[in-house]
Design an enzyme around this catalytic site. Structure first.
Site, PDB file in Angstrom:
ATOM      1  CG  ASP A  13      -1.860  -1.220   1.221  1.00 14.29           C
ATOM      2  OD1 ASP A  13      -2.182  -1.725   0.128  1.00 14.29           O
ATOM      3  OD2 ASP A  13      -2.215  -1.676   2.322  1.00 14.29           O
ATOM      4  CE  LYS A  16       2.427  -2.542  -4.278  1.00 17.15           C
ATOM      5  NZ  LYS A  16       2.079  -2.100  -2.911  1.00 17.15           N
ATOM      6  N   GLY A  40      -4.485  -4.459  -3.762  1.00 15.01           N
ATOM      7  CA  GLY A  40      -5.488  -3.455  -4.106  1.00 15.01           C
ATOM      8  C   GLY A  40      -4.727  -2.216  -4.508  1.00 15.01           C
ATOM      9  CG  HIS A  41      -1.976  -2.269  -6.974  1.00 12.30           C
ATOM     10  ND1 HIS A  41      -1.084  -2.879  -7.814  1.00 12.30           N
ATOM     11  CD2 HIS A  41      -1.694  -2.738  -5.730  1.00 12.30           C
ATOM     12  CE1 HIS A  41      -0.295  -3.687  -7.105  1.00 12.30           C
ATOM     13  NE2 HIS A  41      -0.668  -3.630  -5.839  1.00 12.30           N
ATOM     14  CD  GLN A 225       1.004  -9.003  -2.364  1.00 14.02           C
ATOM     15  OE1 GLN A 225       1.722  -9.594  -3.146  1.00 14.02           O
ATOM     16  NE2 GLN A 225      -0.263  -8.771  -2.645  1.00 14.02           N
TER      17      GLN A 225
HETATM   18  P1  GDP Z   1      -0.780   0.204  -3.535  1.00 11.92           P
HETATM   19  O1  GDP Z   1      -1.346  -1.067  -3.044  1.00 11.92           O
HETATM   20  O2  GDP Z   1       0.693   0.321  -3.281  1.00 11.92           O
HETATM   21  O3  GDP Z   1      -1.122   0.504  -4.965  1.00 11.92           O
HETATM   22  O4  GDP Z   1      -1.454   1.362  -2.663  1.00 11.92           O
HETATM   23  P2  GDP Z   1      -3.022   1.472  -2.291  1.00 11.92           P
HETATM   24  O5  GDP Z   1      -3.773   1.911  -3.482  1.00 11.92           O
HETATM   25  O6  GDP Z   1      -3.489   0.255  -1.581  1.00 11.92           O
HETATM   26  O7  GDP Z   1      -2.952   2.596  -1.178  1.00 11.92           O
HETATM   27  C1  GDP Z   1      -2.428   3.845  -1.445  1.00 11.92           C
HETATM   28  C2  GDP Z   1      -3.510   4.880  -1.122  1.00 11.92           C
HETATM   29  O8  GDP Z   1      -2.933   6.175  -1.052  1.00 11.92           O
HETATM   30  C3  GDP Z   1      -4.571   4.972  -2.201  1.00 11.92           C
HETATM   31  O9  GDP Z   1      -5.786   5.362  -1.602  1.00 11.92           O
HETATM   32  C4  GDP Z   1      -4.063   6.095  -3.096  1.00 11.92           C
HETATM   33  O10 GDP Z   1      -5.108   6.768  -3.792  1.00 11.92           O
HETATM   34  C5  GDP Z   1      -3.433   7.007  -2.086  1.00 11.92           C
HETATM   35  N1  GDP Z   1      -2.267   7.769  -2.550  1.00 11.92           N
HETATM   36  C6  GDP Z   1      -1.283   7.408  -3.407  1.00 11.92           C
HETATM   37  N2  GDP Z   1      -0.349   8.383  -3.474  1.00 11.92           N
HETATM   38  C7  GDP Z   1      -0.756   9.359  -2.639  1.00 11.92           C
HETATM   39  C8  GDP Z   1      -0.199  10.613  -2.248  1.00 11.92           C
HETATM   40  O11 GDP Z   1       0.878  11.026  -2.661  1.00 11.92           O
HETATM   41  N3  GDP Z   1      -0.914  11.337  -1.336  1.00 11.92           N
HETATM   42  C9  GDP Z   1      -2.100  10.922  -0.825  1.00 11.92           C
HETATM   43  N4  GDP Z   1      -2.713  11.696   0.051  1.00 11.92           N
HETATM   44  N5  GDP Z   1      -2.643   9.746  -1.166  1.00 11.92           N
HETATM   45  C10 GDP Z   1      -1.975   8.983  -2.043  1.00 11.92           C
HETATM   46  P1  IMO Z   2      -0.829  -4.300  -2.180  1.00 17.90           P
HETATM   47  O1  IMO Z   2      -0.352  -4.851  -3.496  1.00 17.90           O
HETATM   48  C1  IMO Z   2      -0.973  -4.630   2.131  1.00 17.90           C
HETATM   49  C2  IMO Z   2      -1.031  -8.666   3.830  1.00 17.90           C
HETATM   50  C3  IMO Z   2      -2.294  -9.058   4.560  1.00 17.90           C
HETATM   51  C4  IMO Z   2      -1.712  -9.977   5.610  1.00 17.90           C
HETATM   52  C5  IMO Z   2      -0.607 -10.714   4.856  1.00 17.90           C
HETATM   53  C6  IMO Z   2      -1.015 -12.067   4.300  1.00 17.90           C
HETATM   54  O2  IMO Z   2      -2.135  -3.613  -2.266  1.00 17.90           O
HETATM   55  O3  IMO Z   2       0.242  -3.486  -1.553  1.00 17.90           O
HETATM   56  P2  IMO Z   2      -2.517 -12.777   2.229  1.00 17.90           P
HETATM   57  O4  IMO Z   2      -3.959 -12.521   1.938  1.00 17.90           O
HETATM   58  O5  IMO Z   2      -1.590 -12.275   1.184  1.00 17.90           O
HETATM   59  O6  IMO Z   2      -2.233 -14.209   2.592  1.00 17.90           O
HETATM   60  O7  IMO Z   2      -2.225 -11.950   3.587  1.00 17.90           O
HETATM   61  O8  IMO Z   2      -0.243  -9.845   3.779  1.00 17.90           O
HETATM   62  N1  IMO Z   2      -1.202  -8.186   2.439  1.00 17.90           N
HETATM   63  C7  IMO Z   2      -1.149  -6.907   2.069  1.00 17.90           C
HETATM   64  N2  IMO Z   2      -1.009  -5.781   2.813  1.00 17.90           N
HETATM   65  N3  IMO Z   2      -1.044  -4.533   0.789  1.00 17.90           N
HETATM   66  C8  IMO Z   2      -1.157  -5.650   0.034  1.00 17.90           C
HETATM   67  O9  IMO Z   2      -1.110  -5.612  -1.306  1.00 17.90           O
HETATM   68  C9  IMO Z   2      -1.258  -6.903   0.671  1.00 17.90           C
HETATM   69  N4  IMO Z   2      -1.405  -8.171   0.239  1.00 17.90           N
HETATM   70  C10 IMO Z   2      -1.352  -8.954   1.331  1.00 17.90           C
HETATM   71  O10 IMO Z   2      -2.934  -7.936   5.112  1.00 17.90           O
HETATM   72  O11 IMO Z   2      -1.116  -9.232   6.629  1.00 17.90           O
HETATM   73 MG    MG Z   3      -2.876  -1.751  -1.810  1.00 19.08          MG
END
Ligand code: GDP
Ligand code: IMO
Ligand code: MG
Length: 430
Positions: A13, A16, A40-41, A225
């Site tokens: 998170d 990415k 979840g991207h 991840q």
């Molecule tokens: P990922 O799994 O690495 O793709 O990240 P996620 O999408 O799960 O979580 C990142 C969250 O931060 C999402 O809600 C994005 O919309 C948000 N986000 C990404 N870059 C920024 C930033 O520079 N500032 C803020 N405030 N939010 C951001």
């Molecule tokens: P992105 O790509 C954050 C975490 C789960 C748990 C552990 C194992 O969005 O960054 P799993 O379901 O993979 O067996 O869970 O890994 N986890 C993540 N945490 N971002 C993710 O993906 C994750 N994918 C798995 O919360 O702690």
């Molecule tokens: Mg994510």
């Protein structure tokens, strides 16, 4: 440079999805190489928020090829929903934009039931998985019981595999995990149907990639991840069930290590973690709440509140080493605006000793006390800034200090969640 890997450097998170969407502008193809719908991207364009779980985050660019690599574990049922969602939002008009590896292993309904059942049984000892069946699907792959995409087109193989898997799993599901049993015929019919619908996307992606590289195309590998969730190098056992590091690209796509030109690490300006497991810089206080509220730190896959804390250089240096980052992208810098003093963990104290190496033992990591360096924060809202030099001096000092500690440069600074709230300092393929 022609092939770039982008991976998370913390516990996932990091943002990415947003950075991949931006870098897709420079790329010809984007490829996911491991993980599955546990990811979840998020991409935000104007008022529209798109969350991708299995389809590469380049899909919003209509002319770019997106590939699901063999190293993933693919849930076809939710893949179809993801495709339908994209169509509803006006994206992905051309089916030839998506390729799926014929070798990719599938997540079956029993994998999800086992994942959820095991977590329920574990009680306080649970991992806090996403409940998407990821661990059980990878277990089957490694124990040679997995069902691959290509198997859907061989009725005999599919039926035999389903029957032998369920002969083993149904008693386990019912008596041990108190979950419902699965029906082989039902799964057979459903997955044959899914196979027919998705067959036009099936490809030998190793061959496709080889061709792209030989043609001099620019290829972007999308991590899921983060380094600290890697099954070998993360906070085991509180990890996911795959290798999340850059090195996983080669096995996860069928490409040799000599073909990789660079690795970008995505670093969030602070730390977050979802699920259980040690987290030395976690702030179970007002600071943690502030970071969660301002950063909207709720899981993109499960909606769970993310645990929040300060940036951790000990963990990041570990991530640097195991990934070989050649450059970095800093995200969510805007979330630190208004915090009077920002902290950077530069070492840990454990059993009266100061250490700067990330411990392999989760118990030891849990008892580590971070040693912080403090820096003055900044007040201004920075989300409208597009010129690096216009950032507040304290924000630039924070970035400089991180660069100094990590010994790698930031080539992108993200100052908001929207696509345009970004300072791109360098083309990663340059
Ligand atoms: P990922 O799994 O690495 O793709 O990240 P996620 O999408 O799960 O979580 C990142 C969250 O931060 C999402 O809600 C994005 O919309 C948000 N986000 C990404 N870059 C920024 C930033 O520079 N500032 C803020 N405030 N939010 C951001
Ligand atoms: P992105 O790509 C954050 C975490 C789960 C748990 C552990 C194992 O969005 O960054 P799993 O379901 O993979 O067996 O869970 O890994 N986890 C993540 N945490 N971002 C993710 O993906 C994750 N994918 C798995 O919360 O702690
Ligand atoms: Mg994510």
């Amino acid at each position: 440079m022609a092939t770039i890997i982008l991976v998370g450097s913390q516990w996932g998170d990091e943002g990415k999805g947003k950075v991949i969407d931006i870098y897709t502008e420079y790329a010809d193809a984007v490829i996911r190489f491991q993980g599955g719908a546990n990811a979840g991207h998020t991409i935000v364009i104007g008022d529209q928020t798109i969350i991708l779980h299995q389809i590469p985050s380049g899909i919003l660019h209509p002319d770019k090829l997106c590939i699901i690599g063999n190293g993933m574990v693919l849930n076809l049922e939710t893949l179809v929903d993801e495709i339908d969602d994209l169509h509803r939002n006006g994206y992905f008009p051309d089916p030839s934009q998506l390729l799926i590896s014929e070798e990719v292993h599938l997540v079956l309904p029993y994998h999800r039931l086992i994942d959820v059942g095991k977590e329920e049984q574990a009680g306080a000892k649970k991992i806090g998985t996403t409940g998407r069946g990821i661990g059980p699907a990878y277990e089957d792959k490694v124990s040679r019981k997995g069902i691959r995409f290509v198997d859907l087109f061989d009725e005999k193989v599919l039926r035999e595999k389903l029957e032998s898997n369920l002969a083993e799993k149904n008693p386990y599901l019912v008596s041990r995990l108190q979950q419902p049993p699965c029906d082989a015929n039902e799964i057979f019919d459903a997955f044959r149907g899914l196979g027919e619908r998705l067959k036009p996307h099936m490809a030998n992606i190793s061959v496709v990639l080889d061709r792209l590289v030989k043609e001099g195309k620019q290829v972007l590998f999308e991590g899921a991840q983060g380094a600290l969730l890697d099954v070998d190098h993360g906070t085991y056992p509180y990890v996911t069930s795959s290798n999340t590091v850059a090195g996983a690209v080669c096995a996860g796509c069928g490409i040799g290590p000599t073909m990789i030109d660079g690795v970008v690490g995505v670093v969030k300006a602070y730390s977050t973690r979802v699920g259980e497991g040690p987290f030395p810089t976690e702030q179970l206080n007002e600071t943690g709440t502030k970071l969660r509220d301002r950063g909207k730190e709720y899981g993109a896959t499960t909606g769970r509140p993310r645990r929040c804390g300060w940036i951790d250089i000990v963990a990041l240096k570990h991530a640097m080493r195991i990934n070989g980052f050649t450059s970095l992208a800093l995200t969510k810098l805007d979330v630190l605006s208004g915090i009077e003093t920002v902290k950077i963990a530069c070492a840990y104290k454990v059993n009266g000793r100061e250490i700067d190496e990330f411990p392999a033992n989760s118990g030891e990591l849990a008892s580590c006390e971070p040693v912080y360096e403090e820096m003055p924060g900044w007040d201004q809202d920075i989300s409208a800034i597009r010129d690096y030099d216009a950032l507040p001096p304290s924000a630039k000092n924070y970035i400089d200090r991180l660069q100094e500690l990590l010994e790698v440069e930031f080539i992108l600074v993200s100052v908001g969640y929207r696509r345009d709230e970004t300072i791109v300092l360098e083309n990663p393929f340059a």
